[in-house]
Scaffold this motif. Structure first.
Motif, PDB file in Angstrom:
ATOM      1  N   THR A  77       0.803  -1.058   0.023  1.00 52.45           N
ATOM      2  CA  THR A  77      -0.221   0.037  -0.060  1.00 52.45           C
ATOM      3  C   THR A  77       0.949   1.337   0.013  1.00 52.45           C
ATOM      4  N   ALA A  78       1.998   1.131   0.933  1.00 57.28           N
ATOM      5  CA  ALA A  78       2.884   2.412   0.894  1.00 57.28           C
ATOM      6  C   ALA A  78       3.368   2.654  -0.381  1.00 57.28           C
ATOM      7  N   TRP A  79       3.932   1.443  -0.972  1.00 60.51           N
ATOM      8  CA  TRP A  79       4.564   1.869  -2.364  1.00 60.51           C
ATOM      9  C   TRP A  79       3.743   2.213  -3.483  1.00 60.51           C
ATOM     10  N   ASP A  80       2.311   1.854  -3.391  1.00 57.47           N
ATOM     11  CA  ASP A  80       1.158   2.247  -4.454  1.00 57.47           C
ATOM     12  C   ASP A  80       0.873   3.556  -3.968  1.00 57.47           C
ATOM     13  N   LEU A  81       1.145   4.209  -2.685  1.00 52.91           N
ATOM     14  CA  LEU A  81       0.739   5.370  -2.489  1.00 52.91           C
ATOM     15  C   LEU A  81       1.780   6.424  -2.817  1.00 52.91           C
ATOM     16  N   ARG A  82       2.935   6.111  -3.343  1.00 53.18           N
ATOM     17  CA  ARG A  82       3.864   6.778  -3.539  1.00 53.18           C
ATOM     18  C   ARG A  82       3.686   8.011  -4.664  1.00 53.18           C
ATOM     19  N   GLY A  83       2.849   7.299  -5.538  1.00 47.36           N
ATOM     20  CA  GLY A  83       2.465   8.122  -6.713  1.00 47.36           C
ATOM     21  C   GLY A  83       1.333   9.511  -6.347  1.00 47.36           C
ATOM     22  N   HIS A  84       0.681   9.158  -5.333  1.00 47.01           N
ATOM     23  CA  HIS A  84      -0.393  10.134  -4.925  1.00 47.01           C
ATOM     24  C   HIS A  84       0.016  11.489  -5.278  1.00 47.01           C
ATOM     25  N   ASP A  85      -0.878  12.360  -5.555  1.00 47.11           N
ATOM     26  CA  ASP A  85      -0.615  13.661  -5.669  1.00 47.11           C
ATOM     27  C   ASP A  85      -0.310  14.506  -4.435  1.00 47.11           C
ATOM     28  N   ARG A  86      -1.018  14.187  -3.384  1.00 49.45           N
ATOM     29  CA  ARG A  86      -0.613  14.810  -1.912  1.00 49.45           C
ATOM     30  C   ARG A  86      -0.069  14.036  -1.098  1.00 49.45           C
ATOM     31  N   ALA A  87       1.218  14.082  -0.905  1.00 51.79           N
ATOM     32  CA  ALA A  87       2.107  13.208  -0.278  1.00 51.79           C
ATOM     33  C   ALA A  87       1.418  13.056   1.440  1.00 51.79           C
ATOM     34  N   ALA A 139       8.977  10.963   4.447  1.00 51.81           N
ATOM     35  CA  ALA A 139       9.857  11.710   3.632  1.00 51.81           C
ATOM     36  C   ALA A 139       9.685  12.662   2.578  1.00 51.81           C
ATOM     37  N   ARG A 140       8.615  11.713   1.688  1.00 52.18           N
ATOM     38  CA  ARG A 140       8.010  12.564   0.668  1.00 52.18           C
ATOM     39  C   ARG A 140       7.075  13.402   1.103  1.00 52.18           C
ATOM     40  N   ALA A 141       6.403  13.356   2.170  1.00 52.76           N
ATOM     41  CA  ALA A 141       5.216  14.463   2.587  1.00 52.76           C
ATOM     42  C   ALA A 141       6.269  15.612   3.384  1.00 52.76           C
ATOM     43  N   GLN A 142       7.278  15.408   3.500  1.00 61.08           N
ATOM     44  CA  GLN A 142       8.385  16.273   4.273  1.00 61.08           C
ATOM     45  C   GLN A 142       9.139  17.156   3.200  1.00 61.08           C
ATOM     46  N   ASP A 143       9.491  16.364   2.146  1.00 60.55           N
ATOM     47  CA  ASP A 143      10.078  16.881   1.088  1.00 60.55           C
ATOM     48  C   ASP A 143       9.086  17.952   0.439  1.00 60.55           C
ATOM     49  N   SER A 144       7.927  17.533   0.214  1.00 59.11           N
ATOM     50  CA  SER A 144       6.781  18.445  -0.656  1.00 59.11           C
ATOM     51  C   SER A 144       6.220  19.559   0.372  1.00 59.11           C
ATOM     52  N   GLY A 145       6.983  19.692   1.740  1.00 56.99           N
ATOM     53  CA  GLY A 145       6.357  20.765   2.554  1.00 56.99           C
ATOM     54  C   GLY A 145       5.075  20.622   3.078  1.00 56.99           C
ATOM     55  N   GLU A 146       4.549  19.493   3.300  1.00 60.12           N
ATOM     56  CA  GLU A 146       3.432  19.205   3.644  1.00 60.12           C
ATOM     57  C   GLU A 146       3.459  18.584   5.220  1.00 60.12           C
ATOM     58  N   VAL A 147       4.363  18.186   5.454  1.00 57.32           N
ATOM     59  CA  VAL A 147       4.652  17.644   6.953  1.00 57.32           C
ATOM     60  C   VAL A 147       5.992  18.328   7.289  1.00 57.32           C
ATOM     61  N   MET A 184      -6.197  14.389  14.588  1.00 60.77           N
ATOM     62  CA  MET A 184      -5.256  15.394  15.486  1.00 60.77           C
ATOM     63  C   MET A 184      -3.812  15.463  15.252  1.00 60.77           C
ATOM     64  N   LEU A 185      -3.346  14.085  15.216  1.00 60.83           N
ATOM     65  CA  LEU A 185      -1.806  13.811  15.040  1.00 60.83           C
ATOM     66  C   LEU A 185      -1.533  14.493  13.723  1.00 60.83           C
ATOM     67  N   PHE A 186      -2.200  14.232  12.765  1.00 57.59           N
ATOM     68  CA  PHE A 186      -1.940  14.868  11.422  1.00 57.59           C
ATOM     69  C   PHE A 186      -1.814  16.405  11.353  1.00 57.59           C
ATOM     70  N   ASP A 187      -2.752  16.879  11.965  1.00 58.04           N
ATOM     71  CA  ASP A 187      -2.848  18.354  12.011  1.00 58.04           C
ATOM     72  C   ASP A 187      -1.691  18.850  12.683  1.00 58.04           C
ATOM     73  N   GLY A 188      -1.289  18.179  13.640  1.00 56.11           N
ATOM     74  CA  GLY A 188      -0.109  18.595  14.474  1.00 56.11           C
ATOM     75  C   GLY A 188       1.195  18.493  13.677  1.00 56.11           C
ATOM     76  N   LEU A 189       0.963  17.434  12.689  1.00 55.87           N
ATOM     77  CA  LEU A 189       2.388  17.304  11.748  1.00 55.87           C
ATOM     78  C   LEU A 189       2.369  18.392  10.507  1.00 55.87           C
ATOM     79  N   GLY A 190       1.322  19.009  10.578  1.00 56.76           N
ATOM     80  CA  GLY A 190       1.339  20.161   9.222  1.00 56.76           C
ATOM     81  C   GLY A 190       2.287  21.190   9.462  1.00 56.76           C
ATOM     82  N   THR A 191       2.591  21.770   8.398  1.00 52.50           N
ATOM     83  CA  THR A 191       3.591  22.899   8.534  1.00 52.50           C
ATOM     84  C   THR A 191       2.806  24.282   8.605  1.00 52.50           C
ATOM     85  N   ARG A 192       1.597  24.247   8.288  1.00 51.93           N
ATOM     86  CA  ARG A 192       0.771  25.584   8.611  1.00 51.93           C
ATOM     87  C   ARG A 192       1.477  26.793   7.875  1.00 51.93           C
TER      88      ARG A 192
END
Length: 192
Positions: A77-87, A139-147, A184-192
């Motif tokens: 699932t993780a490998w499949d999600l690598r191509g998702h538009d929003r990391a 790492a992808r979510a961090q590289d995209s600036g979303e986390v 709640m966890l993912f709200d806290g991980l966001g970069t705002r």
């Protein structure tokens, strides 16, 4: 240690015994948790405890046999999600599946957490690819600036185990509670 019968063909009766043991272990762990008596599992499968130990010398090897498929599915699932538009969304979707899988058997989340640092554990080896795939999503979510860039994979994984443990202790509406805690966890991980 793993399954001592892996890699060599089993006789038909041994295969049936192994399959019955896995089915009964799956049911017993779901009903009563991962600390269920191995003697009880053997009895439910209609075999002696010696037969269970021939196939699965330890509780951990029995858990590994049951969980290998789940871990492979999570890694896939993780490998499949690598191509998702929003990391970040991809990481969130994977986290939901991870938490749901960790809550399948009562006591599993704590059991899994204990194996993360024990490289000799059979469960450690079988969940390595799954953990690496999840780390890549972070790492992808961090590289995209979303986390947030200051969050580490061990911290995220520990938080996911925490969500699974908390929800496992409150089984009524566990899925709804898990989604709320993950949000709640993912709200806290966001970069705002």
């Amino acid at each position: 240690m793993g399954d001592p019968t892996a890699g060599r063909p089993l006789r038909a009766d041994a295969r049936r015994n192994r399959d019955r043991l896995l089915a009964e272990a799956r049911a017993a762990f779901a009903e009563q948790g991962v600390e269920t008596s191995l003697e009880q599992i053997a009895g439910r499968a209609g075999v002696g405890i010696g037969t269970l130990y021939r196939h699965f010398p330890t509780r951990e090897s029995l858990l590994e046999a049951l969980l290998r498929e789940r871990f492979d599915a999570l890694a896939g699932t993780a490998w499949d999600l690598r191509g998702h538009d929003r990391a970040r969304d991809a990481l969130f979707r994977w986290a939901r599946e991870f938490v749901a899988s960790s809550m399948t058997y009562r006591g599993l989340a704590g059991s899994l957490m204990a194996t993360l640092h024990d490289e000799t554990s059979a469960l450690y080896a079988s969940c390595h690819a799954m953990r690496e795939a999840g780390a890549e999503l972070l790492a992808r979510a961090q590289d995209s600036g979303e986390v947030r860039p200051d969050v580490t994979w061990p911290e995220v994984l520990g938080a996911l185990f925490g969500v699974a443990c908390a929800c496992e202790r409150m089984p009524e509406e566990a899925g709804v509670r898990a989604d709320r805690l993950l949000t709640m966890l993912f709200d806290g991980l966001g970069t705002r």
